[in-house]
Design an enzyme around this catalytic site. Structure first.
Site, PDB file in Angstrom:
ATOM      1  N   ARG A 209       0.680  -1.279  -0.068  1.00  0.00           N
ATOM      2  CA  ARG A 209       0.099   0.125  -0.072  1.00  0.00           C
ATOM      3  C   ARG A 209       0.792   1.366  -0.159  1.00  0.00           C
ATOM      4  O   ARG A 209       0.613   2.276  -0.538  1.00  0.00           O
ATOM      5  CB  ARG A 209      -0.909   0.034   1.196  1.00  0.00           C
ATOM      6  CG  ARG A 209      -2.006  -0.637   1.014  1.00  0.00           C
ATOM      7  CD  ARG A 209      -2.789  -0.753   2.365  1.00  0.00           C
ATOM      8  NE  ARG A 209      -4.202  -1.692   2.292  1.00  0.00           N
ATOM      9  CZ  ARG A 209      -5.272  -1.153   2.186  1.00  0.00           C
ATOM     10  NH1 ARG A 209      -5.412  -0.182   2.343  1.00  0.00           N
ATOM     11  NH2 ARG A 209      -6.213  -2.319   2.205  1.00  0.00           N
TER      12      ARG A 209
ATOM     13  N   TYR B 264      -0.440 -13.071  -0.634  1.00  0.00           N
ATOM     14  CA  TYR B 264       0.071 -12.499  -1.784  1.00  0.00           C
ATOM     15  C   TYR B 264       1.382 -11.848  -1.846  1.00  0.00           C
ATOM     16  O   TYR B 264       1.561 -10.993  -0.713  1.00  0.00           O
ATOM     17  CB  TYR B 264      -0.741 -11.938  -2.732  1.00  0.00           C
ATOM     18  CG  TYR B 264      -1.555 -10.786  -2.262  1.00  0.00           C
ATOM     19  CD1 TYR B 264      -0.869  -9.546  -2.252  1.00  0.00           C
ATOM     20  CD2 TYR B 264      -2.809 -10.862  -1.644  1.00  0.00           C
ATOM     21  CE1 TYR B 264      -1.875  -8.311  -1.911  1.00  0.00           C
ATOM     22  CE2 TYR B 264      -3.603  -9.899  -1.222  1.00  0.00           C
ATOM     23  CZ  TYR B 264      -2.942  -8.629  -1.339  1.00  0.00           C
ATOM     24  OH  TYR B 264      -3.711  -7.453  -0.640  1.00  0.00           O
TER      25      TYR B 264
ATOM     26  N   ASP C   2     -14.499   4.899   0.337  1.00  0.00           N
ATOM     27  CA  ASP C   2     -15.001   4.461   1.705  1.00  0.00           C
ATOM     28  C   ASP C   2     -15.697   5.258   2.365  1.00  0.00           C
ATOM     29  O   ASP C   2     -16.717   5.046   3.130  1.00  0.00           O
ATOM     30  CB  ASP C   2     -13.775   3.943   2.618  1.00  0.00           C
ATOM     31  CG  ASP C   2     -13.236   2.384   2.192  1.00  0.00           C
ATOM     32  OD1 ASP C   2     -13.806   2.083   1.193  1.00  0.00           O
ATOM     33  OD2 ASP C   2     -12.368   2.111   3.083  1.00  0.00           O
TER      34      ASP C   2
HETATM   35  C1  FAD Z   1      -7.827  -6.172   5.221  1.00  0.00           C
HETATM   36  C2  FAD Z   1      -8.300  -5.106   4.259  1.00  0.00           C
HETATM   37  C3  FAD Z   1      -7.769  -5.456   2.663  1.00  0.00           C
HETATM   38  C4  FAD Z   1      -8.201  -4.775   1.713  1.00  0.00           C
HETATM   39  N1  FAD Z   1      -7.924  -5.169   0.245  1.00  0.00           N
HETATM   40  C5  FAD Z   1      -8.001  -4.575  -0.660  1.00  0.00           C
HETATM   41  C6  FAD Z   1      -7.814  -4.835  -1.904  1.00  0.00           C
HETATM   42  O1  FAD Z   1      -7.038  -5.967  -2.270  1.00  0.00           O
HETATM   43  N2  FAD Z   1      -8.253  -4.230  -3.076  1.00  0.00           N
HETATM   44  C7  FAD Z   1      -8.920  -3.292  -2.881  1.00  0.00           C
HETATM   45  O2  FAD Z   1      -9.248  -2.510  -3.993  1.00  0.00           O
HETATM   46  N3  FAD Z   1      -9.455  -2.696  -1.744  1.00  0.00           N
HETATM   47  C8  FAD Z   1      -9.177  -3.471  -0.477  1.00  0.00           C
HETATM   48  N4  FAD Z   1      -9.523  -2.835   0.686  1.00  0.00           N
HETATM   49  C9  FAD Z   1     -10.086  -1.814   0.658  1.00  0.00           C
HETATM   50  C10 FAD Z   1      -9.474  -0.407   0.451  1.00  0.00           C
HETATM   51  O3  FAD Z   1      -8.409  -0.456   1.752  1.00  0.00           O
HETATM   52  C11 FAD Z   1     -10.360   0.758   0.935  1.00  0.00           C
HETATM   53  O4  FAD Z   1     -11.382   0.596   0.293  1.00  0.00           O
HETATM   54  C12 FAD Z   1      -9.567   2.026   0.328  1.00  0.00           C
HETATM   55  O5  FAD Z   1      -8.415   2.123   1.087  1.00  0.00           O
HETATM   56  C13 FAD Z   1     -10.495   3.172   0.500  1.00  0.00           C
HETATM   57  O6  FAD Z   1      -9.741   4.200   0.150  1.00  0.00           O
HETATM   58  P1  FAD Z   1     -10.465   5.812   0.412  1.00  0.00           P
HETATM   59  O7  FAD Z   1      -9.218   6.571  -0.403  1.00  0.00           O
HETATM   60  O8  FAD Z   1     -11.571   5.958   0.143  1.00  0.00           O
HETATM   61  O9  FAD Z   1     -10.299   5.825   2.084  1.00  0.00           O
HETATM   62  P2  FAD Z   1      -9.154   5.818   2.962  1.00  0.00           P
HETATM   63  O10 FAD Z   1      -7.862   4.881   2.426  1.00  0.00           O
HETATM   64  O11 FAD Z   1      -9.320   5.302   4.275  1.00  0.00           O
HETATM   65  O12 FAD Z   1      -8.312   7.092   2.853  1.00  0.00           O
HETATM   66  C14 FAD Z   1      -8.945   8.442   3.522  1.00  0.00           C
HETATM   67  C15 FAD Z   1      -7.699   9.438   3.668  1.00  0.00           C
HETATM   68  O13 FAD Z   1      -8.203  10.673   4.095  1.00  0.00           O
HETATM   69  C16 FAD Z   1      -7.672  11.275   5.162  1.00  0.00           C
HETATM   70  N5  FAD Z   1      -8.518  11.853   6.032  1.00  0.00           N
HETATM   71  C17 FAD Z   1      -9.736  11.297   7.020  1.00  0.00           C
HETATM   72  N6  FAD Z   1     -10.148  12.361   7.575  1.00  0.00           N
HETATM   73  C18 FAD Z   1      -9.847  13.223   7.149  1.00  0.00           C
HETATM   74  C19 FAD Z   1     -10.175  14.751   7.312  1.00  0.00           C
HETATM   75  N7  FAD Z   1     -10.936  15.161   8.395  1.00  0.00           N
HETATM   76  N8  FAD Z   1      -9.250  15.757   6.800  1.00  0.00           N
HETATM   77  C20 FAD Z   1      -8.314  15.702   6.051  1.00  0.00           C
HETATM   78  N9  FAD Z   1      -8.121  14.134   5.497  1.00  0.00           N
HETATM   79  C21 FAD Z   1      -8.921  13.033   6.210  1.00  0.00           C
HETATM   80  C22 FAD Z   1      -7.031   9.982   6.008  1.00  0.00           C
HETATM   81  O14 FAD Z   1      -6.015  10.129   6.780  1.00  0.00           O
HETATM   82  C23 FAD Z   1      -6.754   9.109   4.655  1.00  0.00           C
HETATM   83  O15 FAD Z   1      -5.382   9.553   4.201  1.00  0.00           O
HETATM   84  C24 FAD Z   1      -8.929  -3.546   1.754  1.00  0.00           C
HETATM   85  C25 FAD Z   1      -9.387  -3.313   3.058  1.00  0.00           C
HETATM   86  C26 FAD Z   1      -9.074  -4.038   4.272  1.00  0.00           C
HETATM   87  C27 FAD Z   1      -9.420  -3.374   5.719  1.00  0.00           C
END
Ligand code: FAD
Length: 389
Positions: free
Chosen positions: A104, A210, A288
């Site tokens: 990641r 993996y 998310d």
């Molecule tokens: C065990 C596990 C395995 C996974 N494996 C996979 C996989 O193989 N393939 C896949 O596609 N997905 C996988 N996922 C899902 C994936 O990790 C998430 O869906 C993805 O990381 C979501 O990305 P995002 O950018 O929406 O949110 P996040 O990755 O949560 O990023 C949110 C960002 O916002 C920032 N933030 C939060 N609040 C604030 C605020 N108030 N002000 C400013 N910044 C803020 C945080 O610091 C963070 O950097 C997995 C999840 C888990 C738990």
């Protein structure tokens, strides 16, 4: 059009890159002092890698990504392969983009490096937002503020933007926890593990592993049913011996991997009820923040990448009608994200069956056609989130 993306995770960074490519004026605000990710792996399927490649990232992805040959579904005790679905050259040729495995940190870093530094504002935690006519004012904990035409909440499952725009609602503990380990390759040479994704299914749990980081580490995720979760933190340091005890009677390869953990972290898996709407006026959500899902289709991050591509295409096509573009965004994205939320939840049941008639039915179905065969997975991998917009 001035756009603020709140959150510099995989979803926010890739959305920013898509928006920049569409010629829009976008800035990313991330609460952490630097762009980064926890030490774990992530699978990126062709529906998402195709979009990243279009952003000009192929070279960077190839440098750090691992290309698995297949996804193997295996039995927890005797290790029998119940289904082998190819994700190597056949998948790349069919869907026009590779299936990758990443650390990641590597993926976040390469996405962050592609965003011009003057557009990336770390140490900016959003604490407030206000919609004033056609403008949105974002306020940050450090005293900074930004006035924009569109604010995109890409701030993850505990989204502040979601809270501020749609009201409070807590994420739900799903009843599953993941024990996570990153094992250096030299510790498990003796296990001779193929460059593929392996999913061992057994009673009340499954184990996925993996290779990541150009093959230097094996990413291992051991999921168990857990009952209640009372810890405030969702990611906490775990005990390798306890993890091992949970997989006491599992195949020696699974146990060998856990034994090789230098350390382990326990990840409490949460989700949320589907949101009736993703947008309010000139504020919208992606990744998310709006559709968290159990990771059992490995699609959460992939869907967040798709969200950004669709959103950017629509805003480019409808620059004078932001609310209209956001309505179309939701119409295009919601059914697909919901389908994947449901499929991920269904896999929890399928992966965790105790041995018995249901498990035998599952195994027979996998042997017959398989849910990850090229024919059956087309709906997922072929989808072009930029083109549909
Ligand atoms: C065990 C596990 C395995 C996974 N494996 C996979 C996989 O193989 N393939 C896949 O596609 N997905 C996988 N996922 C899902 C994936 O990790 C998430 O869906 C993805 O990381 C979501 O990305 P995002 O950018 O929406 O949110 P996040 O990755 O949560 O990023 C949110 C960002 O916002 C920032 N933030 C939060 N609040 C604030 C605020 N108030 N002000 C400013 N910044 C803020 C945080 O610091 C963070 O950097 C997995 C999840 C888990 C738990």
């Amino acid at each position: 059009m001035r756009i603020a993306v709140i959150g510099g995770g995989i979803g926010g960074l890739s959305a920013a890159l898509h928006l920049l490519k569409a010629g829009l004026d976008v800035h990313v605000y991330e609460q952490s002092p630097r762009i980064g990710e926890i030490g774990a792996g992530i699978q990126i399927s062709p529906n998402a890698s195709r979009l990243l490649i279009r952003l000009g990232l192929k070279g960077a992805l190839d440098r750090v990504g691992v290309r698995p040959a297949a996804v193997n579904q295996r039995r927890w005790d005797d290790g029998r392969t119940l289904q082998r679905a190819p994700v190597g050259p056949e998948v790349e040729a069919t869907f026009g983009a590779p299936y990758y495995h990443f650390h990641r940190g590597d993926l976040a870093e390469l996405l962050g490096a592609a965003v011009p530094t003057e557009r990336l504002h770390v140490g900016h935690k959003l604490i407030g937002l206000e919609q004033k006519g056609e403008k949105v004012v974002a306020r940050f904990e450090n005293g900074a503020s930004a006035e924009v035409d569109l604010l995109v909440g890409a701030d993850g499952i505990r989204s502040r933007v979601r809270h501020l725009a749609f009201g409070p609602e807590k994420p739900r503990f799903t009843g599953c926890v993941a024990w996570r380990g990153l094992v250096p390759a030299e510790r498990i040479k003796h296990l001779g593990i193929e460059i593929a994704s392996h999913n061992w299914m057994g009673p009340d749990g499954h184990v996925v592993h993996y290779w990541v980081a150009s093959g230097r580490f094996m990413n291992v995720v051991c999921v168990t049913e857990h009952g209640a979760w009372t810890d405030e933190s969702w990611i906490t340091k775990g005990d390798v011996a306890e993890a091992l005890a949970r997989y006491k009677e599992w195949h020696p390869t699974v146990r060998g991997l856990i034994q090789a953990f230098p350390e382990t972290f326990v990840w409490a898996l949460h989700d949320r009820l589907p949101l009736p709407r993703w947008s309010d006026g000139h504020v919208t959500l992606l990744g998310d923040a709006c559709h968290p899902m159990l990771p059992f289709m490995a699609q959460g991050a992939a869907q967040s990448i798709e969200d950004g591509a669709t959103l950017a295409s629509l805003l480019k096509a409808m620059p004078d009608d932001i609310p209209g573009a956001l309505r179309r965004y939701e119409t295009l994205r919601k059914p697909r994200a919901t389908r994947l939320q449901e499929a991920s939840a269904a896999n929890r049941v399928r992966f965790h069956l105790h041995d018995g008639p249901e498990q035998q039915k599952r195994d027979a179905a996998m042997a017959n056609s398989g849910d990850r065969s090229i024919a059956n997975i087309g709906w997922l991998y072929r989808h072009d989130a930029a083109a549909v917009a």
